[in-house]
Scaffold this active site. Structure first.
Site, short mmCIF file in Angstrom:
data_model
loop_
_atom_site.label_atom_id
_atom_site.label_comp_id
_atom_site.label_asym_id
_atom_site.label_seq_id
_atom_site.Cartn_x
_atom_site.Cartn_y
_atom_site.Cartn_z
N ARG A 170 -15.05 -5.85 36.73
CA ARG A 170 -14.58 -5.43 38.06
C ARG A 170 -13.62 -4.25 37.99
O ARG A 170 -12.66 -4.16 38.77
CB ARG A 170 -13.92 -6.61 38.81
CG ARG A 170 -14.79 -7.81 38.99
CD ARG A 170 -16.08 -7.55 39.77
NE ARG A 170 -16.93 -8.71 39.70
CZ ARG A 170 -17.92 -8.84 38.81
NH1 ARG A 170 -18.22 -7.88 37.94
NH2 ARG A 170 -18.65 -9.93 38.80
N SER A 220 -15.49 -13.20 46.54
CA SER A 220 -14.45 -13.70 45.63
C SER A 220 -13.15 -12.94 45.84
O SER A 220 -13.13 -11.72 45.71
CB SER A 220 -14.88 -13.51 44.18
OG SER A 220 -16.07 -14.24 43.96
N GLU A 290 -9.18 -9.63 43.18
CA GLU A 290 -10.32 -8.72 42.97
C GLU A 290 -10.41 -7.76 44.16
O GLU A 290 -10.79 -6.60 44.03
CB GLU A 290 -11.60 -9.56 42.86
CG GLU A 290 -12.86 -8.73 42.71
CD GLU A 290 -14.10 -9.58 42.42
OE1 GLU A 290 -14.00 -10.59 41.68
OE2 GLU A 290 -15.17 -9.24 42.94
C1 LIG Z 1 -20.08 -12.58 50.85
C2 LIG Z 1 -19.70 -11.68 49.70
C3 LIG Z 1 -20.18 -11.94 48.43
C4 LIG Z 1 -19.84 -11.10 47.36
N1 LIG Z 1 -20.35 -11.38 46.12
C5 LIG Z 1 -20.06 -10.55 45.09
C6 LIG Z 1 -20.61 -10.79 43.77
O1 LIG Z 1 -21.37 -11.70 43.54
N2 LIG Z 1 -20.28 -9.93 42.78
C7 LIG Z 1 -19.44 -8.86 42.98
O2 LIG Z 1 -19.20 -8.11 42.04
N3 LIG Z 1 -18.91 -8.63 44.19
C8 LIG Z 1 -19.20 -9.44 45.25
N4 LIG Z 1 -18.65 -9.19 46.48
C9 LIG Z 1 -17.69 -8.08 46.65
C10 LIG Z 1 -18.31 -6.74 47.02
O3 LIG Z 1 -19.57 -6.87 47.66
C11 LIG Z 1 -18.45 -5.81 45.79
O4 LIG Z 1 -17.21 -5.58 45.18
C12 LIG Z 1 -19.08 -4.48 46.18
O5 LIG Z 1 -19.41 -3.77 44.99
C13 LIG Z 1 -18.16 -3.61 47.04
O6 LIG Z 1 -18.95 -2.55 47.56
P1 LIG Z 1 -18.62 -1.88 48.97
O7 LIG Z 1 -19.56 -0.76 49.15
O8 LIG Z 1 -18.57 -2.88 50.05
O9 LIG Z 1 -17.17 -1.31 48.69
P2 LIG Z 1 -15.91 -1.29 49.67
O10 LIG Z 1 -15.45 -2.69 49.92
O11 LIG Z 1 -16.20 -0.46 50.88
O12 LIG Z 1 -14.86 -0.55 48.76
C14 LIG Z 1 -14.35 -1.16 47.58
C15 LIG Z 1 -13.60 -0.09 46.79
O13 LIG Z 1 -14.55 0.87 46.32
C16 LIG Z 1 -14.22 2.17 46.76
N5 LIG Z 1 -15.49 2.88 47.03
C17 LIG Z 1 -16.54 2.43 47.76
N6 LIG Z 1 -17.53 3.34 47.76
C18 LIG Z 1 -17.09 4.39 47.00
C19 LIG Z 1 -17.65 5.64 46.62
N7 LIG Z 1 -18.87 6.04 47.02
N8 LIG Z 1 -16.91 6.48 45.84
C20 LIG Z 1 -15.67 6.13 45.44
N9 LIG Z 1 -15.08 4.95 45.78
C21 LIG Z 1 -15.79 4.09 46.54
C22 LIG Z 1 -13.37 1.98 48.00
O14 LIG Z 1 -12.51 3.07 48.20
C23 LIG Z 1 -12.61 0.70 47.65
O15 LIG Z 1 -11.48 0.97 46.87
C24 LIG Z 1 -18.99 -10.00 47.57
C25 LIG Z 1 -18.50 -9.74 48.86
C26 LIG Z 1 -18.85 -10.57 49.92
C27 LIG Z 1 -18.32 -10.26 51.30
#
Ligand SMILES: Cc1cc2nc3c(=O)[nH]c(=O)nc-3n(C[C@H](O)[C@H](O)[C@H](O)COP(=O)(O)OP(=O)(O)OC[C@H]3O[C@@H](n4cnc5c(N)ncnc54)[C@H](O)[C@@H]3O)c2cc1C
Length: 297
Positions: A170, A220, A290
């Protein structure tokens, strides 16, 4: 920054836009300006303009791993989910734009008989967010299939190889470089059987549906402590069902802090701290969040 300056610089943005509409937790105050660029060029142009005028920039992917504080985000917020969604497949190599949703990428690649991204079906965020977080599930993670990411940094796009992205549990080098933006990512997969891959995806989805609470959350909340699982630890500390305001430690899965409706970021932060403190006192275990907390209190 005066609002009229933001209007002038980013005319196609939305202003004073409540971010709770864009986060999985359904929490978050307003963005001064929220831009959803339709192309990489528009994104880069906006980022350059922002830098030139000292406007702070925040990147949002799918908003599935962020806790946006109740005061919202000053300056320019650039949201990439649902824009920048192109996927290209050439043999076993796949290139996906930063805004492609991970479950969509899992389906698309499985449909093209390419194995390796089935785990992505359970991760609701974008490709950009998955690189940022080195997202993973079911014993696999992004680093195992990622070749490179195109990252916009210091006025230029740099193709960074996997080994230069410092991917670990992560974590990525982007955590230490807040100005960097992932534009697209390249993966190398292996050949597989489409119907078997789809069956695997279906199995992962069923597992998810049975084990996860059906309420807004960030998934998480805490990382795994060494040799253990945060859900087990929080449950063992007797915290299932604990509430602060409208945020609750889910009785279904204790590592999910769920929004019961109308919950605030300050309540979520208070509950996160309460859980950490109780787990430390009762079990001597240190839990690290996380979820990424952003914005103003
Ligand atoms: C129901 C649920 C289940 C989940 N299950 C998992 C799982 O099994 N495994 C897991 O690893 N995660 C899980 N997650 C967490 C999440 O989906 C991941 O961490 C995912 O990778 C975040 O992506 P996002 O596009 O939503 O990022 P965001 O939440 O929008 O951003 C997260 C961080 O990334 C940065 N960011 C986003 N896009 C970019 C970009 N293009 N360039 C630079 N920085 C960027 C943002 O600035 C921020 O700091 C879950 C979340 C939910 C709600």
């Amino acid at each position: 920054m005066h609002e009229s300056t933001l209007h002038r610089l980013f005319p196609s943005a939305k202003f004073d836009e409540p971010l709770k509409r864009y986060t999985a937790w359904k929490i978050g105050g307003p963005a001064d300006a929220l831009l959803e660029p339709r192309s990489v060029d528009e994104l880069i142009e906006a980022a350059e303009k922002a830098r030139e005028h000292d406007v702070p920039v925040t990147i949002l992917g799918g908003g599935t791993n962020v806790l946006v504080r109740d005061g919202g985000i000053r300056g320019l917020t650039i949201r990439l989910a649902k824009s920048l969604t192109n996927v290209e497949v050439e043999g076993t190599r796949v290139t996906a734009d930063a805004g492609v949703l991970y479950p969509v990428l899992a389906n698309t690649t499985a449909g093209r008989s390419l194995a390796g991204l089935e785990f992505a079906t359970g991760i609701p965020g974008t490709v950009g967010g998955a690189v940022y977080m080195n997202a993973g599930a079911y014993g696999s993670e992004t680093t195992e299939v990622l070749d490179w990411a195109d990252v916009f940094r210091d006025h230029e796009v740099v193709r960074m190889k996997n080994e230069d992205l410092d991917l670990s549990y992560r974590h990525s080098a982007l955590h230490e470089n807040p100005g960097w933006v992932v534009l697209r990512a390249g993966y190398t997969l292996t050949s597989g059987d489409a119907s078997e891959l789809k069956a695997r995806i279906k199995e992962f989805r069923t597992q998810r549906m049975n084990g996860s609470p059906n309420r807004p959350s960030c998934g998480s909340t805490f990382k795994r402590p060494p040799g253990d699982f945060p859900g087990r630890v929080i449950e063992a500390a007797g915290l299932k069902g604990t509430r602060v305001g409208r945020i609750e430690v889910s009785p279904v899965h204790a590592n999910y802090l769920v929004n019961l409706g109308g919950g605030t970021a300050e309540e979520a932060i208070e509950l996160i701290e309460l859980v950490r403190q109780r787990v430390r006192e009762r079990l001597g275990i240190e839990l690290e969040p996380e979820v990424r907390v952003i914005g103003e209190p």
